[in-house]
Design an enzyme around this catalytic site. Structure first.
Site, mmCIF file in Angstrom:
data_model
loop_
_atom_site.group_PDB
_atom_site.id
_atom_site.type_symbol
_atom_site.label_atom_id
_atom_site.label_comp_id
_atom_site.label_asym_id
_atom_site.label_seq_id
_atom_site.Cartn_x
_atom_site.Cartn_y
_atom_site.Cartn_z
ATOM 1 C CD GLU A 193 24.508 -9.106 -19.582
ATOM 2 O OE1 GLU A 193 24.489 -10.332 -19.816
ATOM 3 O OE2 GLU A 193 25.071 -8.617 -18.577
ATOM 4 N N GLY A 194 20.397 -7.734 -24.020
ATOM 5 C CA GLY A 194 19.369 -8.241 -24.925
ATOM 6 C C GLY A 194 17.989 -7.970 -24.377
ATOM 7 N N GLY A 229 0.817 -1.206 0.000
ATOM 8 C CA GLY A 229 0.000 0.000 0.000
ATOM 9 C C GLY A 229 0.853 1.259 0.000
ATOM 10 N N GLY A 230 0.470 2.245 0.788
ATOM 11 C CA GLY A 230 1.215 3.500 0.850
ATOM 12 C C GLY A 230 2.651 3.314 1.306
#
Length: 379
Positions: free
Chosen positions: A363-364, A339-340
């Protein structure tokens, strides 16, 4: 595939877990905030043998297997993905490439200090106009007889500002296209070699990412890796193994976020009970646990195939593609479960969410992994 880890593998996993908790966790939020490279921690990782895990001990390595590497990478990345990518690059891209393809003289001179953790290395392939299309190298290495003259710019280089040795991919003969590309070992401090600005990144902010500038840098002929024109094949072979490292990093980010979310869900109360007792939260955690387990199996499968000497282009790509998606999905849900509190730095999950995104890019990219996989299954 044997699902039972050996005693040695379990010891390596536990050692990495203890190191992450005791050495990496303290200060990880501050290092992320300040973009501070974990220099002291990386030095200790080298002393533990984590920077040259799979290298033969005669070259300063730890002589471990790829499964142990996956286990250790996951534990490090759970706590500090920035430290994990330093470990991945040094192991998978630099040391692995040198051990497999470098000359004996190059191994003694460069691999030994890299594998033993005395120094760290960097792998310089990406450029402003050459990311996924690695054949479009604009950095040039002009053959001058007994040396090459290196000119160009490299982008997004991990360990760029702290490495001592760099593997640089450059074009020697444009008419031959990818067959005219070479790989070179370049030392920090050579005349004409400059480290550019440090990148201000979304995630893995403790990682040292720079551009590199080469202006008439003289590279001795003996610093070319392999035969003339071997550079592109060298880069592709190295990246195949590197994908296991990044997949393991993504796995660690995901499992770290999951563990934090599970712990929080067992203590946070809402509507007079712990939130794990609410199906909406419990089902999120069930999905996370299942996906992480599947990602771990893909990573271990690729590692086992690598240790067996098999072609890992497909299994490595699958592991990276899936684990990076799991990292994104899991970290987003971990923030949601918090949550917050998940939106503030104190609870770590917002950092893990930011760290996760890069695993789908470097790396791709995930799109490149799908190309690799589809070509493999079409054969």
């Amino acid at each position: 595939m044997d699902f039972n880890l050996s005693e040695e593998q379990l010891m390596i996993q536990q050692a990495a877990r203890d190191f992450a908790q005791n050495e990496l966790l303290p200060g990880v939020i501050e290092r992320d905030r300040d973009q501070k490279f974990p220099a002291e921690q990386v030095k200790k990782m080298g002393e533990m043998g984590l920077l040259g895990m799979m290298v033969d001990p005669k070259y300063g390595g730890a002589g471990m297997d790829s499964v142990s590497y996956v286990l250790a990478m996951e534990e490090i990345a759970k706590i500090d993905a920035s430290a994990a990518v330093v470990m991945s690059v040094n192991n998978s891209l630099v040391c692995a490439g040198l051990e497999k393809f470098a000359s004996e003289e190059q191994k003694v001179k460069y691999l030994t200090p890299l594998a033993s953790g005395q120094v760290i290395g960097a792998f310089a392939l990406s450029e402003p106009e050459a990311g996924s299309d690695a054949t479009s190298q604009k950095t040039t290495a002009e053959d001058k007889g007994d040396y090459y003259l290196l000119n160009g710019i490299k982008n997004w280089i991990t360990n760029g500002g702290t490495a001592s040795y760099y593997i640089v991919i450059a074009q020697t003969d444009p008419e031959k296209k990818h067959k005219g590309i070479n790989a070179f070992i370049v030392e920090r401090g050579w005349e004409g070699f400059e480290v550019g600005v440090k990148e201000d990144k979304l995630g893995i902010r403790g990682s040292d990412t720079h551009s590199l500038i080469f202006n008439n840098v003289k590279v001795p002929k003996e610093n070319r890796i392999g035969a003339d024109g071997f550079g592109f094949n060298f880069a592709m072979a190295v990246l195949n193994g590197g994908r296991i490292g990044i997949a393991s990093q993504a796995l660690g980010i995901a499992s770290g976020a999951y563990e934090l979310a599970l712990k929080y869900a067992k203590t946070r109360k809402a509507f007079k009970t712990e939130i794990i007792n609410h199906q909406a939260i419990a089902f999120k955690l069930a999905d996370m646990a299942t996906q992480i387990t599947a990602a771990r199996m893909l990573c271990l499968k690729a590692a086992c195939e690598k240790d067996a000497g098999k072609d890992i282009s497909e299994s490595g790509a699958m592991a990276k593609l899936y684990a990076s998606q799991v990292a994104m999905d899991t970290t987003i849900e971990a923030v949601q479960i918090h949550g917050g509190y998940g939106y503030v730095k104190e609870y770590h999950v917002e950092r893990l969410m930011r760290d996760a995104k890069i695993t789908q890019i470097y790396e791709g990219t995930s799109e490149i992994q799908k190309i690799v996989i589809s070509r493999s299954i079409a054969k």
